[in-house]
Design a protein around this motif. Structure first.
Motif, mmCIF file in Angstrom:
data_model
loop_
_atom_site.group_PDB
_atom_site.id
_atom_site.type_symbol
_atom_site.label_atom_id
_atom_site.label_comp_id
_atom_site.label_asym_id
_atom_site.label_seq_id
_atom_site.Cartn_x
_atom_site.Cartn_y
_atom_site.Cartn_z
ATOM 1 N N LEU A 179 0.806 -1.219 0.000
ATOM 2 C CA LEU A 179 0.000 0.000 0.000
ATOM 3 C C LEU A 179 0.836 1.264 0.000
ATOM 4 O O LEU A 179 0.407 2.305 -0.515
ATOM 5 N N GLU A 180 2.034 1.198 0.597
ATOM 6 C CA GLU A 180 2.865 2.403 0.671
ATOM 7 C C GLU A 180 3.247 2.924 -0.698
ATOM 8 O O GLU A 180 3.612 4.095 -0.849
ATOM 9 N N ARG A 181 3.136 2.082 -1.712
ATOM 10 C CA ARG A 181 3.506 2.510 -3.058
ATOM 11 C C ARG A 181 2.427 3.362 -3.727
ATOM 12 O O ARG A 181 2.728 4.184 -4.592
ATOM 13 N N PRO B 289 3.309 0.978 6.631
ATOM 14 C CA PRO B 289 4.051 1.180 7.876
ATOM 15 C C PRO B 289 3.983 2.620 8.393
ATOM 16 O O PRO B 289 3.843 2.841 9.597
ATOM 17 N N LEU B 290 4.080 3.601 7.498
ATOM 18 C CA LEU B 290 4.028 4.996 7.919
ATOM 19 C C LEU B 290 2.692 5.324 8.579
ATOM 20 O O LEU B 290 2.646 6.012 9.609
ATOM 21 N N VAL B 291 1.610 4.829 8.015
ATOM 22 C CA VAL B 291 0.287 5.103 8.572
ATOM 23 C C VAL B 291 0.114 4.410 9.918
ATOM 24 O O VAL B 291 -0.469 4.969 10.856
ATOM 25 N N LYS B 292 0.636 3.186 10.043
ATOM 26 C CA LYS B 292 0.561 2.487 11.326
ATOM 27 C C LYS B 292 1.303 3.271 12.406
ATOM 28 O O LYS B 292 0.827 3.401 13.544
ATOM 29 N N LEU B 293 2.488 3.779 12.079
ATOM 30 C CA LEU B 293 3.246 4.596 13.022
ATOM 31 C C LEU B 293 2.470 5.852 13.392
ATOM 32 O O LEU B 293 2.385 6.220 14.571
ATOM 33 N N THR C 227 2.583 10.087 2.752
ATOM 34 C CA THR C 227 3.898 10.071 2.117
ATOM 35 C C THR C 227 4.955 10.370 3.171
ATOM 36 O O THR C 227 4.671 10.928 4.233
ATOM 37 N N ILE C 228 6.198 10.008 2.858
ATOM 38 C CA ILE C 228 7.311 10.294 3.759
ATOM 39 C C ILE C 228 7.449 11.804 3.969
ATOM 40 O O ILE C 228 7.722 12.265 5.079
ATOM 41 N N ARG D 190 7.424 13.627 7.635
ATOM 42 C CA ARG D 190 8.545 14.388 8.202
ATOM 43 C C ARG D 190 8.066 15.596 8.999
ATOM 44 O O ARG D 190 8.717 16.006 9.963
ATOM 45 N N ARG D 191 6.963 16.181 8.604
ATOM 46 C CA ARG D 191 6.441 17.344 9.330
ATOM 47 C C ARG D 191 6.122 16.985 10.770
ATOM 48 O O ARG D 191 6.355 17.772 11.687
ATOM 49 N N PHE D 192 5.590 15.789 10.984
ATOM 50 C CA PHE D 192 5.296 15.345 12.339
ATOM 51 C C PHE D 192 6.566 14.874 13.046
ATOM 52 O O PHE D 192 6.740 15.108 14.243
#
Length: 288
Positions: A202-204, A239-243, A255-256, A260-262
Motif C-alpha cells: 500500500l505504501e507505493r 508502515p508509515l500510517v501504522k506509526l 507520504t514520507i 517528516r512534518r510530524f
C-alpha cells in the motif's frame, strides 16, 4: 462509470459467496484502490468488471454490474474488451506474440481495425507510455517493469474507458514499480482514464488514489471512502500510517514528506547513566 447493485458472487463448489451484497458507484476518471486481507475477493471483484467473472470461472452471480452502461455478465469479456482494459499480475500470461510492436497491434487486428488507424493508435500508445524505444524488442528480453508497461500499452490500443490492474507491482523492484505507477498516474490525470487496481504494498500507491475500497472478507462490511478515512478505520495500512496512528498524528500522512512534518516535532528521551547500567547484559554483549 461503474455501478454495483447488491452484487453477490459464489465460486463453483463453494458454499459461501466471496462477494456479498456489494453496492457502490465509481465516477468517471476516478483512481480507485481495492484492498483487503488475502481471500477477501479483491481479484474476483476486478474480474467482474470485464465479465471474466462469471464467464471464465463459472459459479453463481446475482445483482447488477454496469460499466459505462454495459452489462459484463450479459456481453462477456469479448464484449467488454474495448471498454475495460485488464492487466494481469503476471504480464507474460497475457502476451500473445513475441515482438513488442506486434503485441500492441494484436488486439486491434482481432477487432478488425483498419491498418492506417492501427498504426496511428500504436504510435500514440508507444508515445503515451514512453516505450517507443522498445518497439522492436522481444518481450522475453524486457525487464519486469518494461513488460508491465507493454502489457498496459497492449490494452490501451483499444482506447478503453476503464483500466483494471490486479497487483501490477507485486513482482517488481521499487524502481520498476515507481515507473509503472507513474505511468498509471499520467493516464489518469492527463487522459481522464478511470483506473481500478488492487495492490498489497500500500505504501507505493495510497498517495495517488482518490478513494479506497476495503473488502473485509467473509465477515464485516465493505468500506469505500477517501484514503485517510479508510486507513484510519482498518488494521491494513502502510508502515508509515501504522506509526502515525500509534503516535496520534492527524491528518494521517500518506507520504514520507508528509510524515517528516510530524517527525520534526518528536523529542527523544534518553535514560540516565544509572538506568543504562541497570539494564541486564547478555552473555554475548561486548563489555562496552
Amino acid at each position: 462509470m461503474i455501478h454495483f447493485e447488491e452484487l453477490t458472487y459464489r465460486y463453483p463448489s463453494t458454499e459461501e459467496p466471496i462477494l456479498r451484497d456489494l453496492a457502490f458507484d465509481i465516477e468517471e476518471g476516478e483512481f480507485l484502490l481495492v484492498i483487503g486481507p488475502s481471500g477477501a475477493g479483491k481479484s474476483t471483484l476486478l474480474r467482474c468488471l470485464n465479465g471474466l467473472v462469471p464467464h471464465f470461472y463459472g459459479g453463481a452471480i446475482s445483482g447488477r454490474v454496469r460499466v459505462a452502461g454495459r452489462d459484463p455478465v450479459a456481453v462477456g469479456p469479448g464484449g467488454m474488451a474495448d471498454t475495460v482494459g485488464f492487466v494481469l499480475q503476471d504480464p507474460e500470461a497475457q502476451f500473445v506474440v513475441d515482438r513488442v510492436e506486434d503485441e500492441l497491434a494484436f488486439a486491434l487486428e482481432n477487432h478488425g481495425v483498419e491498418p492506417m488507424v492501427m498504426r496511428k493508435r500504436v504510435e500514440e500508445v508507444l508515445d503515451q507510455l514512453n516505450i517507443a524505444h522498445l518497439r522492436h524488442r522481444s518481450v522475453s528480453t524486457l525487464s519486469g517493469g518494461e513488460r508491465q508497461r507493454v502489457a498496459i500499452a497492449a490494452v490501451m490500443t483499444l482506447q478503453p474507458r476503464v483500466l483494471v490492474l490486479d497487483e501490477p507491482t507485486s513482482q517488481l523492484d521499487p524502481q520498476a514499480a515507481d515507473e509503472v505507477l507513474d505511468t498509471l498516474v499520467k493516464l489518469n490525470q492527463d487522459m481522464g482514464l478511470t483506473i481500478e487496481l488492487s495492490e498489497h504494498r500500500l505504501e507505493r500507491v495510497v498517495q495517488y488514489v482518490d478513494r479506497i475500497l476495503y473488502l473485509p472478507g467473509h465477515s464485516g462490511t465493505a468500506i469505500l471512502d477517501e484514503p485517510r478515512v479508510v486507513l484510519d478505520e482498518v488494521d491494513l495500512a502502510p508502515p508509515l500510517v501504522k506509526l502515525a496512528k500509534e503516535l496520534g498524528w492527524s491528518p494521517l500522512p500518506l507520504t514520507i514528506k508528509q510524515g517528516r512534518r510530524f517527525a520534526r516535532q518528536l523529542t527523544l528521551e534518553t535514560a540516565g547513566d544509572e538506568a543504562l547500567h541497570s539494564v541486564p547484559r547478555l552473555a554475548h554483549d561486548p563489555p562496552w
